[in-house]
Design a protein around this motif. Structure first.
Motif, PDB file in Angstrom:
ATOM      1  N   ALA A 193      35.057  -0.659   4.172  1.00  0.00           N
ATOM      2  CA  ALA A 193      35.173  -1.268   5.502  1.00  0.00           C
ATOM      3  C   ALA A 193      35.073  -2.788   5.399  1.00  0.00           C
ATOM      4  N   MET A 194      34.141  -3.263   4.589  1.00  0.00           N
ATOM      5  CA  MET A 194      33.981  -4.711   4.381  1.00  0.00           C
ATOM      6  C   MET A 194      35.192  -5.291   3.628  1.00  0.00           C
ATOM      7  N   GLU A 195      35.653  -4.556   2.624  1.00  0.00           N
ATOM      8  CA  GLU A 195      36.789  -5.011   1.826  1.00  0.00           C
ATOM      9  C   GLU A 195      38.042  -5.134   2.702  1.00  0.00           C
ATOM     10  N   PHE A 196      38.225  -4.143   3.566  1.00  0.00           N
ATOM     11  CA  PHE A 196      39.382  -4.146   4.461  1.00  0.00           C
ATOM     12  C   PHE A 196      39.303  -5.326   5.422  1.00  0.00           C
ATOM     13  N   CYS A 197      38.111  -5.576   5.957  1.00  0.00           N
ATOM     14  CA  CYS A 197      37.914  -6.698   6.879  1.00  0.00           C
ATOM     15  C   CYS A 197      38.206  -8.015   6.164  1.00  0.00           C
ATOM     16  N   ALA A 198      37.767  -8.121   4.893  1.00  0.00           N
ATOM     17  CA  ALA A 198      38.015  -9.346   4.133  1.00  0.00           C
ATOM     18  C   ALA A 198      39.513  -9.543   3.905  1.00  0.00           C
ATOM     19  N   ALA A 199      40.225  -8.439   3.626  1.00  0.00           N
ATOM     20  CA  ALA A 199      41.660  -8.540   3.356  1.00  0.00           C
ATOM     21  C   ALA A 199      42.437  -8.879   4.620  1.00  0.00           C
ATOM     22  N   GLU A 200      41.966  -8.405   5.767  1.00  0.00           N
ATOM     23  CA  GLU A 200      42.757  -8.517   6.989  1.00  0.00           C
ATOM     24  C   GLU A 200      42.251  -9.581   7.960  1.00  0.00           C
ATOM     25  N   SER A 201      41.132 -10.202   7.669  1.00  0.00           N
ATOM     26  CA  SER A 201      40.604 -11.222   8.575  1.00  0.00           C
ATOM     27  C   SER A 201      41.634 -12.329   8.790  1.00  0.00           C
ATOM     28  N   CYS A 202      41.769 -12.777  10.038  1.00  0.00           N
ATOM     29  CA  CYS A 202      42.739 -13.841  10.304  1.00  0.00           C
ATOM     30  C   CYS A 202      42.187 -15.185   9.875  1.00  0.00           C
ATOM     31  N   GLY A 203      40.875 -15.267   9.659  1.00  0.00           N
ATOM     32  CA  GLY A 203      40.285 -16.484   9.121  1.00  0.00           C
ATOM     33  C   GLY A 203      39.795 -17.473  10.150  1.00  0.00           C
ATOM     34  N   LYS A 204      39.971 -17.145  11.428  1.00  0.00           N
ATOM     35  CA  LYS A 204      39.638 -18.152  12.439  1.00  0.00           C
ATOM     36  C   LYS A 204      38.126 -18.306  12.620  1.00  0.00           C
ATOM     37  N   CYS A 205      37.380 -17.197  12.616  1.00  0.00           N
ATOM     38  CA  CYS A 205      35.940 -17.338  12.824  1.00  0.00           C
ATOM     39  C   CYS A 205      35.175 -16.993  11.553  1.00  0.00           C
ATOM     40  N   THR A 206      34.053 -17.677  11.363  1.00  0.00           N
ATOM     41  CA  THR A 206      33.293 -17.584  10.118  1.00  0.00           C
ATOM     42  C   THR A 206      32.631 -16.228   9.884  1.00  0.00           C
ATOM     43  N   PRO A 207      32.008 -15.620  10.886  1.00  0.00           N
ATOM     44  CA  PRO A 207      31.320 -14.354  10.607  1.00  0.00           C
ATOM     45  C   PRO A 207      32.248 -13.318   9.988  1.00  0.00           C
ATOM     46  N   CYS A 208      33.489 -13.277  10.459  1.00  0.00           N
ATOM     47  CA  CYS A 208      34.442 -12.299   9.954  1.00  0.00           C
ATOM     48  C   CYS A 208      34.997 -12.740   8.594  1.00  0.00           C
ATOM     49  N   ARG A 209      35.423 -13.992   8.512  1.00  0.00           N
ATOM     50  CA  ARG A 209      36.084 -14.479   7.295  1.00  0.00           C
ATOM     51  C   ARG A 209      35.136 -14.467   6.098  1.00  0.00           C
ATOM     52  N   ILE A 210      33.949 -15.051   6.262  1.00  0.00           N
ATOM     53  CA  ILE A 210      33.001 -15.141   5.146  1.00  0.00           C
ATOM     54  C   ILE A 210      32.122 -13.900   5.091  1.00  0.00           C
ATOM     55  N   GLY A 211      31.708 -13.436   6.275  1.00  0.00           N
ATOM     56  CA  GLY A 211      30.777 -12.308   6.319  1.00  0.00           C
ATOM     57  C   GLY A 211      31.312 -11.082   5.614  1.00  0.00           C
ATOM     58  N   SER A 212      32.619 -10.830   5.765  1.00  0.00           N
ATOM     59  CA  SER A 212      33.179  -9.635   5.145  1.00  0.00           C
ATOM     60  C   SER A 212      33.118  -9.722   3.621  1.00  0.00           C
ATOM     61  N   THR A 213      33.385 -10.907   3.077  1.00  0.00           N
ATOM     62  CA  THR A 213      33.331 -11.085   1.622  1.00  0.00           C
ATOM     63  C   THR A 213      31.895 -10.926   1.123  1.00  0.00           C
ATOM     64  N   ARG A 214      30.953 -11.545   1.856  1.00  0.00           N
ATOM     65  CA  ARG A 214      29.533 -11.373   1.493  1.00  0.00           C
ATOM     66  C   ARG A 214      29.151  -9.897   1.600  1.00  0.00           C
ATOM     67  N   GLY A 215      29.723  -9.221   2.584  1.00  0.00           N
ATOM     68  CA  GLY A 215      29.409  -7.811   2.776  1.00  0.00           C
ATOM     69  C   GLY A 215      29.827  -6.960   1.581  1.00  0.00           C
ATOM     70  N   VAL A 216      30.994  -7.277   1.017  1.00  0.00           N
ATOM     71  CA  VAL A 216      31.449  -6.553  -0.173  1.00  0.00           C
ATOM     72  C   VAL A 216      30.460  -6.780  -1.309  1.00  0.00           C
ATOM     73  N   GLU A 217      29.999  -8.032  -1.446  1.00  0.00           N
ATOM     74  CA  GLU A 217      29.046  -8.340  -2.526  1.00  0.00           C
ATOM     75  C   GLU A 217      27.732  -7.590  -2.350  1.00  0.00           C
ATOM     76  N   VAL A 218      27.242  -7.561  -1.108  1.00  0.00           N
ATOM     77  CA  VAL A 218      25.988  -6.852  -0.854  1.00  0.00           C
ATOM     78  C   VAL A 218      26.155  -5.366  -1.167  1.00  0.00           C
ATOM     79  N   MET A 219      27.294  -4.807  -0.734  1.00  0.00           N
ATOM     80  CA  MET A 219      27.524  -3.382  -1.010  1.00  0.00           C
ATOM     81  C   MET A 219      27.610  -3.121  -2.509  1.00  0.00           C
ATOM     82  N   ASP A 220      28.227  -4.059  -3.246  1.00  0.00           N
ATOM     83  CA  ASP A 220      28.286  -3.891  -4.703  1.00  0.00           C
ATOM     84  C   ASP A 220      26.892  -3.862  -5.302  1.00  0.00           C
ATOM     85  N   ARG A 221      26.004  -4.725  -4.762  1.00  0.00           N
ATOM     86  CA  ARG A 221      24.631  -4.748  -5.291  1.00  0.00           C
ATOM     87  C   ARG A 221      23.904  -3.445  -4.961  1.00  0.00           C
ATOM     88  N   ILE A 222      24.139  -2.953  -3.736  1.00  0.00           N
ATOM     89  CA  ILE A 222      23.475  -1.698  -3.364  1.00  0.00           C
ATOM     90  C   ILE A 222      23.975  -0.551  -4.249  1.00  0.00           C
TER      91      ILE A 222
END
Lengths: 546, 150
Positions: A409-438
């Protein structure tokens, strides 16, 4: 010479319907290509016209022509409408789909087509809007906003150019109702848009179709050309998307039609007042617009008589993923999730237990079978921390790894984010990293779950190896998980990373500009809450197990 | 390409909202949007080069280099995953000799991700040179591999 009906729907073609149609044509049959009936476990489906009605056979292959024509084929289904999958449906919007030749104006008119438009044009614009309001129709794209109120805003907007835009950018996995309708009954959508145009005083309309739907694009273009004289002076054109999921968001879609990057606009101003090219615009989903001809032809009461609570009328539910009888099931709101998945869908295709269902596409929540009592209703799903969305239900069996689905879900959001707002653009990438750690930390614990063998093994026995603690509240863990400039000091324990994931989800949910970043937390957090054992935490108490 | 763009805009108009249809038409014609054509498009539609570059790079569909002779678009979305899509993706990459999202070095085949083809009850699904293929299993992959070897 026999007359046979074979679907030309993209799904039927993917299962070999073209070869079957060719074989029947070579055998001298008159082959009518229809849309899909909507049950894919019986495709390719052939219906033979007899004195006793249309008799279905399916699935059939190109070598089965003789057996089908003499009626001895083993896959004889009888009348398709009488099958249990179809008998329980209330087909308001999809009444013609799979029955008629989608591009035949004669077929359309003979099955009640254009009655809604005729009725609308005999009324004043305000009367039409009032009828749609009275029907209780809510936006079928996912947000559930009352369609009549949207139309009223556009009707009341200052005169001048107004537009009707149909959102056919159906990007959610597990949904295909828009595609089926556009391929199976395109004039129904055109009629709905023409009624909307009459209701608000618009002259031109756009249908924005994703490029992944080549069959729908071709069918809609042909249907627009063939029906131009009927809907005139209203004019229509198809715009083809270009593979951006975010363009399903209405303001990004408008930007895309305008020739820009598909970036989300801040609201207000509402598209109803300043939409396409800055003009008042009705933007509705395919299913919302396609429900309108029925409402105008049969009256608002007939539509509103069906439904549940504030969700009136029917919803074309789509059963997808690992489900035995997948397809389109149009029914009044209020049917439970369990009825849809088990009674109608027949459980999983793999014959293994259902473990999770995702409702509403990539931004919808994952629910376990203990939530199967939920009635299909906008409010009930919102209260349970999920959403109906476009009413796609994706079924997973017990081999699914929910931590991987949360990561996706995070990976998909990172791939498809339009980039306009920070929580979506950066948050999704950070989310993938957190999930990888978990997922990484999970592997170092006592075997919480075995390694999947060929991706299809899961034993629910070996759980509970994780340490307990305050992972749910995250107390004290967040600080230690946030030392991003000193990677060696990051607390990569499950507790710390889970706390960080919840904090991140909160930021995305409340800080994102649109539903892409704002709703990505739904699949992530629902996976974490309902399936904590996949995140290295103890299994939840079996509360209210249905 | 100048001629193509000129003829297209003469026929369909040269307003800003024609940018996506023009890019689709160009890609249909030659398979990709070369960076060298960006200034020509910009001039034809009275846009800045940055504007056109921004649009070309924003949308996943538009390619900036020539694609493989055959393109296999394999669905990676949830419904196909629920039906074993991940395993099929790994097997496809191995069988076709190309990683997901790449074009094979000999230019014969490209394996591209797609997020949902709307065939969600009969996955895993793919578009093989535009032709939909459903319920992909090992045998289907063998057939696809043979098809794209030609």
């Amino acid at each position: 010479m026999s007359r046979v009906f074979i679907s030309r729907d993209m799904a039927s073609v993917a299962l070999g319907a073209d070869d079957v149609a060719r074989a029947f044509a070579q055998a001298g049959c008159e082959v009518v290509r229809t849309g899909a009936r909507g049950l894919f476990s019986i495709e390719p489906l052939v219906e033979v016209e007899t004195q006793a009605g249309r008799i279905g056979f399916g699935p059939v292959g190109p070598g089965d022509v003789a057996a089908v024509l003499d009626g001895t084929h083993a896959a004889r289904l009888g009348e398709v409408e009488a099958l249990p999958f179809f008998a329980g449906q209330q087909r308001f919007t999809f009444a013609r789909c799979g029955v008629i030749d989608p591009l035949s104006l004669d077929d359309y008119a003979a099955t009640g087509g254009w009655q809604g438009l005729d009725a609308a044009r005999a009324q004043a614009a305000q009367q039409v809007v009032d009828t749609v309001k009275a029907s209780g129709l809510r936006g079928r794209g996912g947000a559930g906003f009352p369609t009549g109120i949207k139309w009223q805003t556009v009707l009341d907007a200052s005169a001048g150019d107004k537009y009707i835009v149909c959102n056919a950018d159906e990007g959610d996995s597990g949904t295909f109702a828009d595609r089926m309708l556009m391929e199976g009954d395109p004039y129904c959508l055109i009629e709905g848009m023409a009624i909307a145009a009459h209701a608000v005083g618009a002259g031109h309309g756009y249908i924005y179709i994703r490029s992944e739907y080549p069959f729908a694009i071709a069918t809609m273009r042909a249907a627009i050309a063939a029906s131009a004289h009927i809907v005139a002076p209203f004019t229509l054109e198809v715009r083809e998307g270009a593979g951006a999921y975010v363009c399903g968001e209405e303001t990004a879609l408008l930007d895309s039609i305008e020739g820009k990057r598909g970036q989300v606009r801040a609201k207000p101003p509402l598209p109803a007042l300043q939409g396409l090219f800055g003009r008042p615009t009705v933007i509705n989903n395919v299913l919302s617009l396609a429900a309108v001809p029925f409402i105008l032809a049969h009256g608002a009461e007939a539509y509103a008589a069906v439904g549940f609570g504030r969700s009136r009328g029917t919803m074309p539910v789509q059963l997808a993923g690992n489900v035995r009888h997948g397809g389109l099931y149009e029914v009044g709101f209020g049917i439970t999730l369990g009825e849809l998945v088990n009674a109608i869908g027949g459980g999983t295709a793999s014959r293994r237990p259902v473990r999770a269902v995702q409702v509403g596409g990539p931004l919808g929540a994952y629910f376990p079978p203990s939530m199967f009592h939920l009635p299909f209703d906008y409010e009930a799903f919102a209260a349970a921390g999920g959403l109906i969305g476009h009413a796609g239900i994706t079924v997973f069996d017990d081999s699914v790894d929910m931590a991987h689905m949360a990561r996706f879900a995070m990976e998909f959001c990172a791939a498809e984010s339009c980039g306009k707002c920070t929580p979506c653009r950066i948050g999704s990438t950070r989310g993938v990293e957190v999930m990888d750690r978990i997922i990484g930390a999970r592997g170092t614990l006592k075997p919480v779950r075995p390694e999947p063998v060929e991706g299809r093994l899961f034993s629910s026995q070996e759980k509970g190896g994780a340490s307990t603690g305050s992972a749910r509240t995250g107390e004290g863990y967040l600080d230690r998980a946030l030392y991003s400039r000193a990677p060696d000091r990051i607390d990569v324990s499950i507790e710390a990373q889970t706390a960080l994931l919840r904090d991140l989800a909160d930021t995305m949910k409340y800080g994102s500009l649109c539903a892409l970043g704002g709703f990505t937390p739904y699949p992530v957090l629902s996976a974490l809450d309902y399936f904590p054992e996949d995140f290295g935490a103890p299994a939840p108490l079996k509360e209210a197990a249905a | 390409m100048d001629e193509f763009i000129g003829a297209w805009t003469a026929r369909h108009g040269a307003t800003r909202d024609r940018l996506l249809p023009l890019l689709h038409a160009m890609q249909e014609e030659v398979g990709y949007i070369d960076d060298a054509w960006v200034p020509v498009i910009a001039k034809a539609l009275n846009l800045s080069r940055a504007d056109v570059h921004g649009v070309v790079t924003f949308y996943h569909d538009f390619r900036r280099v020539a694609p493989g002779r055959h393109v296999v678009k394999l669905c990676r979305a949830e419904s196909c995953q629920a039906r074993g899509g991940a395993g099929i993706e790994a097997a496809a990459a191995k069988l076709l000799g190309v990683a997901m999202g790449e074009t094979r070095a000999d230019g014969q085949v490209a394996l591209e991700p797609v997020y949902c083809l709307g065939l969600c009850a009969i996955g895993p699904n793919a578009l093989v040179d535009g032709r939909p293929v459903a319920r992909i299993d090992a045998a289907t992959l063998e057939r696809i591999a043979l098809e794209v070897a030609a």
